[in-house]
Design an enzyme around this catalytic site. Structure first.
Site, PDB file in Angstrom:
ATOM      1  N   PRO A  66      42.302 -38.717 -76.975  1.00  0.00           N
ATOM      2  CG  PRO A  66      41.985 -36.456 -77.172  1.00  0.00           C
ATOM      3  CD  PRO A  66      41.688 -37.592 -76.291  1.00  0.00           C
ATOM      4  CD  GLU A  67      47.488 -42.321 -75.705  1.00  0.00           C
ATOM      5  OE1 GLU A  67      48.715 -42.440 -75.723  1.00  0.00           O
ATOM      6  OE2 GLU A  67      46.716 -43.277 -75.540  1.00  0.00           O
TER       7      GLU A  67
END
Length: 276
Positions: A2-3
């Site tokens: 996840p960014e």
DNA sequence: CATTTCACCTGGTGGC
DNA sequence: TGCCACCAGGTGAAAT
């Protein structure tokens, strides 16, 4: 996994489903990683708290907690970092336990908040705000940073712009996907030295980042392999990637094959024609 | 101090 | 089918 856009999507989803709920009981599956705060102290702090809100800072999810009954002043925080493979899920207690479930928070509503992370790069932290400061992201927020501050981040730096974008103490929230995608949209080669970029280059990059992150949030993030939000729903932004994981495929603008190199130890994708 | 490399983990994929 | 090398959205410690 996840960014910033994925973490934002998850935080919004979790907030919508647990805001106002309270933590009845806490179960941790293991006393080794991923506990930045020792599991026992963390569990003791969490139990009995009400969840005032859930939001994102950089790549971190911050749960604001109250100690009394539904008051409005946060007295503690539960901070979740998802690492590469972490997921934060809202389920029922009966929902089948996935492998690598490290935390289960039973809520007064009957729901359960779960942290699942196969690779265990994620981190869980508890802060007692009576005794310690509230969580601050390590770097600036890429969605809201101004032109002057953005340019100052890179001044005098002799590393590749791609490496600088990944440095969380400069900008918090940019990871491998959105570093590559923003550099493509700004027309910049990933190996360009950060400190040698012209002001106009940096301004294109700042706007490209802001736009690509905003668009990705609208699409619910990028699901490259198994990313899902708090409701188990996949994102759709991977359909709009222009370079990331498109090695050898034609550039969507000029048809030149996308190239893959390694920068800062990470896979890096760019169009040799569109990016200079 | 700034920058680079590597270890930390598990799981999926593709070649032989 | 089995085995193995390689790859993966991140980050911090160690090396340079």
């Amino acid at each position: 996994m996840p960014e910033l856009p994925e973490v934002e999507t998850i935080a919004r989803g979790v907030d919508a489903r647990v805001r106002g709920d309270s933590i009845v009981e806490v179960w941790f599956g293991s006393h080794r990683e991923p506990f930045k705060t020792p599991a026992v102290r963390q569990a003791r702090g969490l139990e009995g708290c009400s969840i005032l809100s859930v939001h994102r800072t950089g790549k971190h999810i911050v749960c604001e907690l109250g100690s009394g009954p539904a008051n409005s002043k946060a007295t503690a925080q539960w901070i979740v970092h998802l690492g590469m493979t972490g997921r934060l899920l809202v389920t029922t207690p009966e929902a089948e336990l996935e492998p690598h479930t490290h935390a289960r928070l039973a809520l007064a509503s009957g729901r359960e908040l779960r942290f699942v992370d196969p690779r265990r790069f994620g981190r869980l932290e508890f802060r007692d705000l009576q005794r310690e400061a509230g969580f601050r992201g390590p770097g600036a927020e890429p969605m809201t940073i101004g032109a002057e501050e953005f340019a100052a981040l890179f001044r005098g730096r002799r590393l590749a712009i791609k490496a600088a974008l990944l440095n969380q103490t400069l900008l918090a929230g940019v990871g491998n996907i959105y570093a590559d995608e923003s550099l493509f949209r700004a027309g910049l080669r990933p190996r360009r030295m950060a400190g040698r970029l012209a002001r106009a280059d940096l301004e294109r990059l700042r706007k490209a980042l802001r736009e690509v992150l905003a668009q990705a949030i609208r699409r619910g993030g990028s699901s490259v392999s198994d990313y899902v939000d708090a409701n188990g729903v996949r994102g759709f932004f991977q359909l709009e990637h222009r370079v990331y994981q498109r090695t050898g495929e034609p550039c969507r603008v000029c048809r030149t094959p996308i190239r893959r190199i390694v920068v800062a130890g990470r896979s890096t994708h760019y169009c040799p024609h569109c990016q200079r």
